[in-house]
Scaffold this motif. Structure first.
Motif, PDB file in Angstrom:
ATOM      1  N   UNK B 172      35.700  -8.363  28.041  1.00 21.55           N
ATOM      2  CA  UNK B 172      36.756  -8.773  28.961  1.00 21.55           C
ATOM      3  C   UNK B 172      37.858  -7.728  28.986  1.00 21.55           C
ATOM      4  N   UNK B 173      38.196  -7.198  27.850  1.00 27.51           N
ATOM      5  CA  UNK B 173      39.287  -6.216  27.818  1.00 27.51           C
ATOM      6  C   UNK B 173      38.863  -4.933  28.533  1.00 27.51           C
ATOM      7  N   UNK B 174      37.625  -4.513  28.308  1.00 30.46           N
ATOM      8  CA  UNK B 174      37.149  -3.322  29.029  1.00 30.46           C
ATOM      9  C   UNK B 174      37.183  -3.574  30.529  1.00 30.46           C
ATOM     10  N   UNK B 175      36.715  -4.775  30.940  1.00 30.67           N
ATOM     11  CA  UNK B 175      36.699  -5.111  32.357  1.00 30.67           C
ATOM     12  C   UNK B 175      38.105  -5.130  32.909  1.00 30.67           C
ATOM     13  N   UNK B 176      39.027  -5.689  32.149  1.00 30.82           N
ATOM     14  CA  UNK B 176      40.418  -5.743  32.604  1.00 30.82           C
ATOM     15  C   UNK B 176      40.954  -4.340  32.794  1.00 30.82           C
ATOM     16  N   UNK B 177      40.647  -3.462  31.858  1.00 28.13           N
ATOM     17  CA  UNK B 177      41.080  -2.075  31.995  1.00 28.13           C
ATOM     18  C   UNK B 177      40.485  -1.433  33.234  1.00 28.13           C
ATOM     19  N   UNK B 178      39.240  -1.747  33.499  1.00 27.93           N
ATOM     20  CA  UNK B 178      38.577  -1.144  34.666  1.00 27.93           C
ATOM     21  C   UNK B 178      39.210  -1.655  35.947  1.00 27.93           C
ATOM     22  N   UNK B 179      39.454  -2.995  35.985  1.00 25.12           N
ATOM     23  CA  UNK B 179      40.037  -3.590  37.189  1.00 25.12           C
ATOM     24  C   UNK B 179      41.413  -3.016  37.480  1.00 25.12           C
ATOM     25  N   UNK B 180      42.197  -2.845  36.425  1.00 27.11           N
ATOM     26  CA  UNK B 180      43.607  -2.504  36.612  1.00 27.11           C
ATOM     27  C   UNK B 180      43.845  -1.014  36.724  1.00 27.11           C
ATOM     28  N   UNK B 181      42.797  -0.217  36.770  1.00 28.76           N
ATOM     29  CA  UNK B 181      43.010   1.251  36.824  1.00 28.76           C
ATOM     30  C   UNK B 181      43.670   1.628  38.155  1.00 28.76           C
ATOM     31  N   UNK B 182      44.372   2.705  38.209  1.00 23.77           N
ATOM     32  CA  UNK B 182      45.026   3.138  39.471  1.00 23.77           C
ATOM     33  C   UNK B 182      43.995   3.434  40.551  1.00 23.77           C
ATOM     34  N   UNK B 183      44.373   3.096  41.816  1.00 25.39           N
ATOM     35  CA  UNK B 183      43.457   3.257  42.940  1.00 25.39           C
ATOM     36  C   UNK B 183      42.985   4.700  43.111  1.00 25.39           C
ATOM     37  N   UNK B 184      43.948   5.587  43.045  1.00 29.16           N
ATOM     38  CA  UNK B 184      43.628   7.004  43.315  1.00 29.16           C
ATOM     39  C   UNK B 184      42.521   7.536  42.446  1.00 29.16           C
TER      40      UNK B 184
END
Lengths: 103, 194, 735
Positions: B172-184
């Motif tokens: 979940x934490x890895x996924x959260x990090x992936x989701x919240x990464x900057x768009x650019x």
């Protein structure tokens, strides 16, 4: 409303749940809604520990509570990530703006 | 004295929770939440559930709430206008919460909890509750999580759920990090991939 | 040893029998692919039938070797049967009834095989020329006034099928098989008579032939059933083979000869069944009725002249030489079963037929009709011979007749072809100059059928010997039975009439002055492919009976002469009697024939007496003969008209009663269907549509609460929870 600790804790749990519920309904801020979710999860925790400690069920209640806490942490992490994405795409954290699933 | 402390903590926790609802600003809400959750942790300590109390303090108060405040800080940069609740919503919320309160009153209030425990106490085979035993349940909880039951040797241990939940948390934490990464970053990654 | 020769003969004859079937299958399935202008079908059919002839000849040779060579054949030591019977294939067994494809081979079978295959080969070759006009994508049928695709391959396919059926009939070893091929021959005849399907007359003639034959076949079936009921077998004979179950002939013979032979059979097979005498007569008459139909005997002879609607090669092969001879053949085969009464009937039927047909032939003007009536008349001779106990004589005439009649028909076919399908003799005349070969061949045929020859020498036409044999037998018979002397006088007179009308035909066609300039101008000699068969056949028509009753042909037939079950009666003449009367009969017959020839010569060649004058004087008789003794009118009045009336009456019942009932049923069915439809539309469709509407309305309703707002969903969850709890505690739990 007697003095015995179990009913006090059950009532406390009920108050937490109601507060969390109200939070989720009333707050348009997404983070406010998340705080409501945390409150509701904590209401469940209070019940687990209360019944575990004050009845003769042993340590199982505590362990369940631990799992809930961990899950709540995971939920908070994912929810916040979603919030960030939502904010990035809508430039707001107004929960009512995210209504693209409307029927 | 202990009873007094217990009741006081419960009252503080309830007030904290109510103030979470009543506060307008998110930071205030978070502060109230800290108060409420800390009081609940105190209650846990007074119930001899030391391990859970400590975890409540560390993970909730120290982790989750901080995480929420981070979220507030990250998202409220341009949100000058407060997000107001419409009166209709407020009325609906109030009405539904009153309904829920009625339900709770009906369910929780109609049960005499102490009577039930007295009935149960008559059975000698059932061990006394942990508060009455008086000993700390810290080590037995910790050991149960890694596979050893000291309180009830024949009961199941929680090693497998523990492992599952830990991996779940990691994912979940890895996924959260992936989701919240900057768009650019993603666009750059896509363009390089192409 | 005996087994191997039986197998050899069966194999050779089976080859001869089945190759035409192969050619039929090939022609039918490939004909369209080959195209309308391809001669392949004709080559296939001719090759098949020629193979059949070669195979039959080999079988014949094998048989002669078996009996000990030609000398043994001509001078047999004692009367011994060399017959072989067996089974090719068992079709089915129903209880005691056993159906099989079996064979019965004796010298008669072999002779018939050789004759049929040889004549068929000649006619196939002739037909290749005659039918060549069909070798076109479009053929103009001037009679039916239509233009249609040519049907060359179809014709040869049918001819092959016919040969197959005819040979199957001859080789058959049981009556059931005979009956099957009997009907198959009838079907082929139907197909070939109706070959020009566009012509109404051809259709009518085909139907007539088929229906008239049904009348005879009805009797045939009755006879068949009687025989089977009492004997329990279809097989002809066990051919005196050890261990074989007795056939029909053994059973009837045992019954006729009495106990001595029966005791022998009882020892071998247990008691033999017997047939009551009355039923045996009925069975014989029934089977003879079938032969009457097939061989166009009185009173079922009316179909044969009409059958001339088919192409002329068909008339030659099917309706003169072979198929119509099948009736005579079957009568001869069943000779052992016929009682004295049946034989008398046969003799009289033959006698009436030969006279009636000959008189009609005098006045016929269509060249093919004359030949058709002469065929009927000659078949009558054969029947008469069998009826008076001249078994060998009848079959002798059958073979010689087959040769000269096919020759005459092919000759007439050549004339018709040469004259562009003109068949009326009054329009011909003087054709000898234009068609010398045909004229010569026809003259040979006329001599043969008239029975010219020099007594006491071998220098005579085949018809002389065979007709002589028949008349001798008839004379002997009438000497023994003076009350039946008509059976000698009628054929004697008819021999003269035969000679008269045949020479009338020849003089009419080939001599004299041209009567129709149009016909004469276009007339031409036929191509080689057509006149070679004519020459071959004319040689055989002259010489096939060489030696007379001491010759090869008669000896061959005589070798398989069966014992009649009526032989114990004193009625039938013996060889001795016949031999005594030979001299007288021969001279009388020749005189009669010469008189007929002289009359024809005077009337039609020299015109000493005008035929028209005679016609005028005997006008009632002439019109009676032209109307063919009014048989068609009689049958119309007696059978056709009443059946039509009954049919009309029943049709009326059908129309008024049954049709109305059925119409009513149909109308009520329509009404029921309409109300069903309304039910369907209103109730079933309505229910389906309503359920759809309900779902859609529900969807529209619930769409409102799908706001897409998470907070409202939470509210709904809470309300739902309250409702569930309230429902549970307030409604369900109290009960």
């Amino acid at each position: 409303m007697t003095g015995d600790p179990l009913s006090i804790l059950v009532w406390l749990s009920a108050i937490f749940f109601l507060c969390g519920f109200l939070c989720m309904i009333v707050k348009r801020n997404v983070i406010g809604m998340l705080i409501g979710v945390e409150l509701i999860l904590n209401a469940a925790n209070i019940n687990f520990v209360a019944f575990g400690q004050l009845s003769r069920l042993g340590i199982d209640g505590q362990i369940a509570t631990l799992f809930v806490i961990v899950l709540a942490a995971a939920e908070a992490a994912v929810a916040l990530a979603i919030t960030l994405v939502f904010y990035n795409s809508h430039s707001t954290i107004d929960a009512d703006r995210g209504e693209s699933l409307r029927g | 004295m202990n009873d007094f402390l217990f009741v006081a903590l419960a009252v503080i926790a309830a007030l904290g929770a109510i103030s979470v609802v009543l506060c307008r600003k998110v930071v205030h809400m978070a502060a109230s939440l800290i108060v409420a959750l800390s009081s609940v942790a105190g209650i846990f300590f007074s119930l001899n559930a030391n391990f859970v109390g400590a975890t409540q303090l560390m993970v909730y108060v120290g982790g989750t709430v901080i995480l929420l405040i981070f979220g507030v800080m990250l998202t409220s940069m341009s949100a000058k206008a407060e997000l107001k609740t419409t009166p209709i919503e407020a009325i609906a919320a109030l009405a539904s919460s009153v309904l829920l309160l009625l339900v709770f009153t009906f369910t929780v209030g109609s049960v005499s909890w102490s009577e039930h425990f007295k009935l149960l106490a008559g059975d000698a085979a059932v061990p006394k509750n942990l508060v009455e035993q008086g000993s700390s349940s810290f080590s037995s909880v910790a050991l149960a999580l890694v596979g050893v039951r000291t309180d009830q040797p024949n009961a199941h241990s929680y090693l497998l759920p523990f492992e599952i939940i830990s991996i779940h948390l990691l994912v979940v934490l890895v996924a959260a990090g992936y989701l919240a990464r900057p768009r650019g970053t993603q666009q750059e990654a896509d363009s390089t991939a192409e | 040893m005996s087994n191997t020769i039986a197998q050899d003969l069966a194999t050779y004859l089976a080859i001869a029998w089945l190759t035409p079937l192969l050619s039929f299958v090939i022609a039918i399935f490939n004909g369209f692919k080959w195209g309308r202008t391809s001669r392949n079908a004709a080559f296939a059919a001719t090759a098949a039938i020629a193979t059949g002839f070669v195979s039959s000849a080999i079988a014949m040779n094998r048989w002669i070797c078996e009996i000990g060579g030609w000398d043994k054949l001509l001078h047999p030591d004692h009367h011994e049967h060399h017959a072989y019977a067996g089974v090719f294939y068992d079709l089915a067994t129903f209880g005691s009834l056993k159906l099989s494809i079996s064979y019965y081979i004796d010298s008669l079978t072999l002779t018939m095989f050789c004759m049929v295959t040889f004549i068929a080969t000649c006619i196939h070759i002739f037909a290749m020329g005659y039918m060549s006009e069909e070798l076109a994508e479009t053929y103009d049928d001037h009679q039916a006034h239509v233009t249609r695709p040519g049907r060359f391959y179809r014709f040869f396919a049918f001819l092959s099928l016919f040969c197959f059926s005819m040979l199957g009939l001859v080789i058959a070893g049981n009556i059931f098989q005979v009956f099957v091929f009997w009907e198959l021959v009838g079907v082929c005849s139907y197909l070939l008579i109706g070959f020009y399907t566009e012509r109404r007359s051809a259709n009518v003639a085909a139907n007539k032939a088929f229906i008239v034959n049904r009348v005879g076949d009805f009797g045939f079936i009755i006879g068949l059933m009687i025989l089977w009921t009492y004997t329990g077998t279809f097989t002809f004979s066990n051919a005196h083979m050890e261990g074989a179950a007795p056939g029909l002939f053994e059973i009837i013979a045992a019954q006729a000869t009495g106990a001595s032979e029966a005791a022998h059979h009882v020892a071998a097979h247990g008691a033999l069944p017997t047939v009551p005498q009355t039923l045996l007569i009925i069975a014989g008459l029934g089977i003879f009725a079938g032969c009457v139909g097939k061989s166009a005997q009185f009173p079922l002879h009316t179909w044969l002249p009409d059958a001339m609607e088919g192409p002329t090669p068909v008339s030659a092969l099917v309706h003169s030489a072979t198929m119509v001879a099948a009736g005579v053949y079957l009568s001869a085969r069943f000779y052992p079963v016929f009682t004295t009464e049946v034989l008398t009937v046969i003799a009289y039927v033959g006698c009436i037929t030969l006279f009636v047909a000959a008189t009609i032939a005098i006045v016929a003007t269509d060249i093919k009709k004359v030949l058709a009536y002469s065929t009927i008349s000659q078949l009558g001779y054969m029947m008469l011979a069998i009826g008076v106990g001249g078994w060998g004589a009848g079959l002798f005439h059958l073979i010689t007749h087959a040769f000269f009649k096919s020759l005459l028909f092919l000759g007439s076919g050549a004339v018709i072809y040469g004259c562009h399908h003109e068949q009326e003799m009054p329009k011909m005349g003087g054709l000898l100059k234009k068609m010398p070969v045909t004229g010569f061949a026809m003259a040979v045929g006329c001599c043969a059928i008239a029975g010219f020859g020099i007594p006491h020498t071998n220098l005579a036409f085949s018809g002389f010997f065979s007709k002589d044999a028949i008349l001798a037998t008839a004379l002997a018979y009438s000497k023994i039975n003076p009350s039946h002397s008509l059976l000698f006088l009628a054929p004697l007179v008819t021999a003269g009439i035969t000679s008269f009308y045949m020479w009338r035909l020849w003089f009419y066609t080939f001599t004299g002055k041209t009567r129709d300039r149009h016909v004469e101008e276009h007339c031409h000699e036929v191509p080689k492919i057509m006149f070679i068969p004519l020459l071959v056949l004319s040689m055989l028509a002259f010489g096939c009976a060489w030696g007379g009753e001491e010759g090869v042909l008669y000896s061959l037939l005589h070798a398989s002469q069966p014992e009649s079950c009526a032989i114990s009666d004193a009625g039938l003449p013996t060889h001795h009697h016949i031999h005594e009367s030979h001299e007288t009969a021969g001279v009388l017959a020749l005189t009669s024939a010469l008189l007929g020839f002289a009359l024809a010569y005077l009337l039609y060649c020299k015109s000493v007496i005008s035929p028209a004058a005679i016609k005028e004087q005997l006008k009632p008789l002439h019109s009676f003969l032209v109307a063919k003794w009014r048989f068609d009118e009689l049958y119309d009045a007696v059978f056709v008209w009443p059946s039509k009336r009954v049919g009309g009456f029943i049709a009326g019942i059908d129309r008024n009663v049954f049709d109305n009932a059925i119409d009513g049923l149909a109308a009520s069915a329509v009404k029921v269907a309409k109300s069903n439809r309304r039910f369907d539309e209103v109730v079933v469709d309505g229910a389906v549509r309503a359920s759809g509407e309900i779902v859609s309305a529900l969807a529209r309703t619930f769409r409102v609460i799908q706001t897409g707002r998470a907070r409202q969903y939470v509210l709904f969850v809470a309300v739902g929870l309250v409702l569930v709890v309230a429902g549970f505690f307030g409604v369900i739990l109290p009960h």
